[in-house]
Design a protein around this motif. Structure first.
Motif, PDB file in Angstrom:
ATOM      1  N   ASP A  30       0.919  -1.083   0.158  1.00 36.35           N
ATOM      2  CA  ASP A  30       0.167   0.195   0.583  1.00 36.35           C
ATOM      3  C   ASP A  30       0.910   1.014  -0.070  1.00 36.35           C
ATOM      4  O   ASP A  30       0.212   2.254  -0.673  1.00 36.35           O
ATOM      5  CB  ASP A  30      -0.663  -0.088   1.638  1.00 36.35           C
ATOM      6  N   VAL A  31       2.133   0.875   0.537  1.00 38.52           N
ATOM      7  CA  VAL A  31       2.860   2.218   0.751  1.00 38.52           C
ATOM      8  C   VAL A  31       4.101   2.055  -0.130  1.00 38.52           C
ATOM      9  O   VAL A  31       4.834   3.430  -0.072  1.00 38.52           O
ATOM     10  CB  VAL A  31       3.484   2.763   2.546  1.00 38.52           C
ATOM     11  N   GLU A  32       4.451   0.870  -0.979  1.00 40.35           N
ATOM     12  CA  GLU A  32       5.993   0.900  -1.783  1.00 40.35           C
ATOM     13  C   GLU A  32       5.808   2.166  -3.236  1.00 40.35           C
ATOM     14  O   GLU A  32       6.941   2.385  -2.872  1.00 40.35           O
ATOM     15  CB  GLU A  32       5.828  -0.193  -2.156  1.00 40.35           C
ATOM     16  N   ASP A  33       4.851   2.500  -3.476  1.00 39.56           N
ATOM     17  CA  ASP A  33       5.254   3.742  -4.403  1.00 39.56           C
ATOM     18  C   ASP A  33       5.294   5.139  -3.745  1.00 39.56           C
ATOM     19  O   ASP A  33       5.122   5.917  -5.229  1.00 39.56           O
ATOM     20  CB  ASP A  33       4.017   3.859  -5.599  1.00 39.56           C
ATOM     21  N   CYS A  34       4.377   5.264  -2.544  1.00 37.87           N
ATOM     22  CA  CYS A  34       4.798   6.814  -1.803  1.00 37.87           C
ATOM     23  C   CYS A  34       5.652   7.418  -1.759  1.00 37.87           C
ATOM     24  O   CYS A  34       7.618   6.607  -1.682  1.00 37.87           O
ATOM     25  CB  CYS A  34       4.512   6.363  -0.424  1.00 37.87           C
ATOM     26  N   LEU A  35       6.142   8.697  -2.366  1.00 35.38           N
ATOM     27  CA  LEU A  35       7.492   8.942  -2.876  1.00 35.38           C
ATOM     28  C   LEU A  35       8.320   9.933  -0.995  1.00 35.38           C
ATOM     29  O   LEU A  35       7.042  10.345  -0.631  1.00 35.38           O
ATOM     30  CB  LEU A  35       7.057  10.456  -3.212  1.00 35.38           C
ATOM     31  N   ILE A  36       9.193   9.757  -1.401  1.00 33.94           N
ATOM     32  CA  ILE A  36      10.326  10.663   0.226  1.00 33.94           C
ATOM     33  C   ILE A  36      11.604  10.894  -0.500  1.00 33.94           C
ATOM     34  O   ILE A  36      11.601  10.804  -1.972  1.00 33.94           O
ATOM     35  CB  ILE A  36      10.527   9.118   0.550  1.00 33.94           C
TER      36      ILE A  36
END
Length: 225
Positions: A30-36
């Motif tokens: 669910d969060v692997e493609d969230c940008l940091i």
């Protein structure tokens, strides 16, 4: 010395301890493609942190928070060799703009990897808590040395003297810690209930596979002769 336990995937809080508690449904998908973002403002997907190796990932409240500052000061004492020998990546993630990373590292002397999630995409999708919950059974973080009053004064002073005056993140947002990877495997998770609810660092390291127990005490060492 913290007791070494087998890796677990349930949420651990100061209230439920080892007696069991509510399961936390964490899906890294669910969060692997969230940008940091790194200290230079360069963006990349969150999954890059844990795809190839096991990572201990610490989410802090905000860079002005005194308890987070003191917790990261102790994280800075972990030798890089200790992590390298265990094949572990240590990462801190904040929720401020990227230009606050460099001053925070200078303040805490933190030498390991650090990034920001300014949109709080990961915080929100993982379900990290908003606002603080204090209980009578809670045990304060062993890594926080300042009392609440003096700690808050330090935070306010840093906000007032910062070149870019802001609170460097949502003040109600709580942090947490996960041990993940390689791949999408979750070994452990903890979501902070309040600013003092950090997981002891030695416990996190041992759950990640570090055999060495580190001394984070500021007390003078006694040498027996």
């Amino acid at each position: 010395m913290a007791e070494v336990e087998s890796p677990i995937t349930r949420q651990v809080t100061r209230e439920n301890g080892e007696s069991g508690g509510p399961l936390v449904d964490i899906r890294l998908e669910d969060v692997e493609d969230c940008l940091i973002y790194d200290r230079h403002g360069v963006a990349f997907p969150f999954k890059k942190l844990y795809q190839d190796r096991k990572s201990v990932i610490i989410f802090v409240r905000n860079f002005l928070c005194y308890s987070c500052t003191e917790y990261v000061e102790d994280l800075s004492k972990i030798p890089k060799e200790t992590l390298q020998d265990s094949g572990i990546n240590l990462v801190v993630i904040g929720q401020s703009a990227h230009h606050h990373i460099e001053p925070f590292c200078s303040l805490t002397l933190y030498p390991h990897e650090i990034f920001v999630d300014p949109e709080r995409c990961i915080y929100q999708k993982l379900g990290m808590k908003k606002e603080e919950k204090f209980t009578n059974s809670a045990h304060p973080s062993p890594h926080v040395k300042s009392g609440i009053f003096m700690g808050q004064m330090k935070s306010i002073w840093r906000a007032m003297t910062s070149p870019a005056f802001d609170f460097q993140g949502d003040m109600d947002q709580q942090g947490g810690a996960i041990i993940a990877g390689p791949g999408s495997q979750i070994h452990f998770s903890h979501f902070d209930m309040n600013r003092l609810d950090h997981m002891p660092i030695n416990w996190l390291l041992q759950l990640a596979g570090v055999q060495q127990t580190l001394d984070f005490s500021d007390k003078p060492k006694i040498i027996h002769v």
